[in-house]
Design a protein around this motif. Structure first.
Motif, PDB file in Angstrom:
ATOM      1  N   GLY A 250      19.346  34.897  56.725  1.00 25.69           N
ATOM      2  CA  GLY A 250      18.596  34.252  55.659  1.00 25.69           C
ATOM      3  C   GLY A 250      17.633  35.173  54.952  1.00 25.69           C
ATOM      4  N   VAL A 251      17.494  36.401  55.430  1.00 26.64           N
ATOM      5  CA  VAL A 251      16.546  37.345  54.852  1.00 26.64           C
ATOM      6  C   VAL A 251      17.101  37.989  53.601  1.00 26.64           C
ATOM      7  N   SER A 252      18.409  38.269  53.582  1.00 27.30           N
ATOM      8  CA  SER A 252      19.024  38.985  52.460  1.00 27.30           C
ATOM      9  C   SER A 252      20.311  38.283  52.037  1.00 27.30           C
ATOM     10  N   MET A 253      20.893  38.817  50.966  1.00 29.13           N
ATOM     11  CA  MET A 253      22.132  38.283  50.419  1.00 29.13           C
ATOM     12  C   MET A 253      23.242  39.322  50.546  1.00 29.13           C
ATOM     13  N   TYR A 254      24.454  38.864  50.365  1.00 23.55           N
ATOM     14  CA  TYR A 254      25.582  39.793  50.292  1.00 23.55           C
ATOM     15  C   TYR A 254      26.565  39.304  49.240  1.00 23.55           C
ATOM     16  N   ALA A 255      27.370  40.223  48.751  1.00 26.28           N
ATOM     17  CA  ALA A 255      28.370  39.866  47.735  1.00 26.28           C
ATOM     18  C   ALA A 255      29.756  40.244  48.240  1.00 26.28           C
ATOM     19  N   GLU A 256      30.707  39.363  47.989  1.00 31.08           N
ATOM     20  CA  GLU A 256      32.106  39.680  48.274  1.00 31.08           C
ATOM     21  C   GLU A 256      32.685  40.396  47.049  1.00 31.08           C
ATOM     22  N   ILE A 257      33.283  41.567  47.306  1.00 25.23           N
ATOM     23  CA  ILE A 257      33.795  42.403  46.220  1.00 25.23           C
ATOM     24  C   ILE A 257      35.319  42.408  46.235  1.00 25.23           C
ATOM     25  N   ARG A 258      35.900  42.097  45.092  1.00 24.92           N
ATOM     26  CA  ARG A 258      37.354  42.143  44.935  1.00 24.92           C
ATOM     27  C   ARG A 258      37.732  43.504  44.362  1.00 24.92           C
ATOM     28  N   PRO A 259      38.373  44.386  45.181  1.00 24.46           N
ATOM     29  CA  PRO A 259      38.727  45.725  44.671  1.00 24.46           C
ATOM     30  C   PRO A 259      39.638  45.647  43.457  1.00 24.46           C
ATOM     31  N   ILE A 260      39.462  46.591  42.541  1.00 26.43           N
ATOM     32  CA  ILE A 260      40.320  46.656  41.354  1.00 26.43           C
ATOM     33  C   ILE A 260      41.724  47.101  41.737  1.00 26.43           C
ATOM     34  N   VAL A 261      41.831  48.018  42.710  1.00 23.91           N
ATOM     35  CA  VAL A 261      43.129  48.523  43.158  1.00 23.91           C
ATOM     36  C   VAL A 261      43.571  47.747  44.393  1.00 23.91           C
ATOM     37  N   ASP A 262      44.799  47.252  44.370  1.00 25.28           N
ATOM     38  CA  ASP A 262      45.375  46.613  45.556  1.00 25.28           C
ATOM     39  C   ASP A 262      45.868  47.724  46.477  1.00 25.28           C
ATOM     40  N   VAL A 263      45.037  48.086  47.445  1.00 31.53           N
ATOM     41  CA  VAL A 263      45.333  49.255  48.283  1.00 31.53           C
ATOM     42  C   VAL A 263      46.524  49.021  49.206  1.00 31.53           C
ATOM     43  N   THR A 264      46.935  47.777  49.379  1.00 36.57           N
ATOM     44  CA  THR A 264      48.081  47.491  50.253  1.00 36.57           C
ATOM     45  C   THR A 264      49.414  47.673  49.533  1.00 36.57           C
ATOM     46  N   ARG A 265      49.367  47.835  48.205  1.00 41.92           N
ATOM     47  CA  ARG A 265      50.602  47.964  47.434  1.00 41.92           C
ATOM     48  C   ARG A 265      50.704  49.265  46.648  1.00 41.92           C
ATOM     49  N   VAL A 266      49.632  50.038  46.645  1.00 35.58           N
ATOM     50  CA  VAL A 266      49.640  51.273  45.861  1.00 35.58           C
ATOM     51  C   VAL A 266      50.732  52.209  46.371  1.00 35.58           C
ATOM     52  N   SER A 267      51.422  52.891  45.465  1.00 32.81           N
ATOM     53  CA  SER A 267      52.519  53.787  45.849  1.00 32.81           C
ATOM     54  C   SER A 267      52.246  55.240  45.468  1.00 32.81           C
ATOM     55  N   ASP A 268      51.421  55.455  44.456  1.00 25.58           N
ATOM     56  CA  ASP A 268      51.059  56.799  44.026  1.00 25.58           C
ATOM     57  C   ASP A 268      49.554  56.878  43.861  1.00 25.58           C
TER      58      ASP A 268
END
Length: 292
Positions: A250-268
């Motif tokens: 309860g002291v601080s906040m956090y943000a969930e970040i959606r990466p721009i690159v889908d690292v599970t599908r990147v090929s190059d």
């Protein structure tokens, strides 16, 4: 004499005579009066000729079928050879196409970041045991790759190199909790640290931790690297704010970040082998170390 008429010889003679008479009657009926020997020979030989002709046709057909089969086999081999050549050309085309796309990507990055030294690489394997998308690329120390080298695409940050072999490297992605990334939000000018989260990795997200309760971040804000610490260049896009929540304390906040690159599908990818560290990055890093 009586026995002679009952014997086999007499029966054979009668049969032959009957046959000859029948031949003569047939010749007369058909309008021809060939000689008896000719008639006999014709009668006997004609079926034989027909049989031999049929056998000849069968033999010829047999050999023709063999020759035809050889021709078909030859044509099949030629077609297979042509098909193989077509596949090779298609494979070469795909290689050239992929290489061209990688070069275009590098050129785009180079235009935005002229200080970068880079090496293009392709993903050659993925760690199925990793929950955070760790993968292997086809470039290593022989290509100038070193530990902790940033890995990016034209869209944004992917991760860092965590193991280097002569001809390959292992990349740990930004979804992994072991990676801490200094970030900056240009709209609010807030800074922070993003790292992977076990709870969020299944959704392909990371976590921006320890935000003040009065944070001005909003959903949709763009997060980029700050360059603090010198591990990553500044200004590389990382992701967007997906949600903002309170920590359990309860002291601080956090943000969930959606990466721009889908690292599970990147090929190059592009591995940054060197980049210029700005004076501001150095000062910010020193101030951070002093505060710690």
């Amino acid at each position: 004499m009586k026995d002679f008429f009952k014997g086999k010889i007499f029966k054979v003679i009668v049969a032959v005579v009957a046959l000859l008479i029948g031949i003569m009657v047939y010749q007369a009926a058909s309008g021809g009066f060939a000689s008896l020997p000719e008639a006999v020979v014709g009668t006997v030989v004609t079926p034989i000729v027909k049989i031999s002709s049929g056998i000849s046709d069968s033999v010829a057909g047999f050999f023709n079928s063999i020759l035809s089969a050889k021709d078909i086999e030859k044509e099949n081999k030629e077609l297979k050879s042509e098909l193989s050549e077509a596949y090779e050309k298609l494979s070469d085309y795909e290689k050239y196409k992929n290489e061209n796309e990688r070069l275009k990507e590098m050129l785009g990055i180079k235009e935005d970041h002229p200080d970068y030294k880079m090496e293009a690489a392709s993903v050659i394997g993925r760690d199925s045991a990793s929950a955070f998308g760790k993968f292997t690329v086809n470039k290593g120390s022989l290509n100038g790759i070193e530990l902790n080298a940033p890995v990016i695409t034209d869209d944004g940050l992917v991760g860092i190199v965590t193991h280097v072999g002569p001809t390959y490297s292992v990349v740990t992605t930004i979804l992994d909790p072991e990676i801490n990334i200094g970030i900056y939000n240009s709209r609010t000018r807030e800074t922070g640290v993003v790292s992977g989260s076990v709870d969020l990795s299944d959704d392909g997200k990371t976590k921006l931790r320890l935000l003040p309760r009065d944070t001005a971040l909003l959903r949709g804000d763009i997060i980029e690297t700050s360059g603090i610490g010198g591990m990553f260049p500044s200004g590389i896009l990382l992701g967007t704010v997906d949600s903002i929540n309170a920590e359990n304390s309860g002291v601080s906040m956090y943000a969930e970040i959606r990466p721009i690159v889908d690292v599970t599908r990147v090929s190059d990818v592009v591995i940054v082998t060197d980049f210029a560290v700005t004076e501001n990055q150095t000062n910010e890093s020193q101030e951070q170390n002093t505060q710690e």
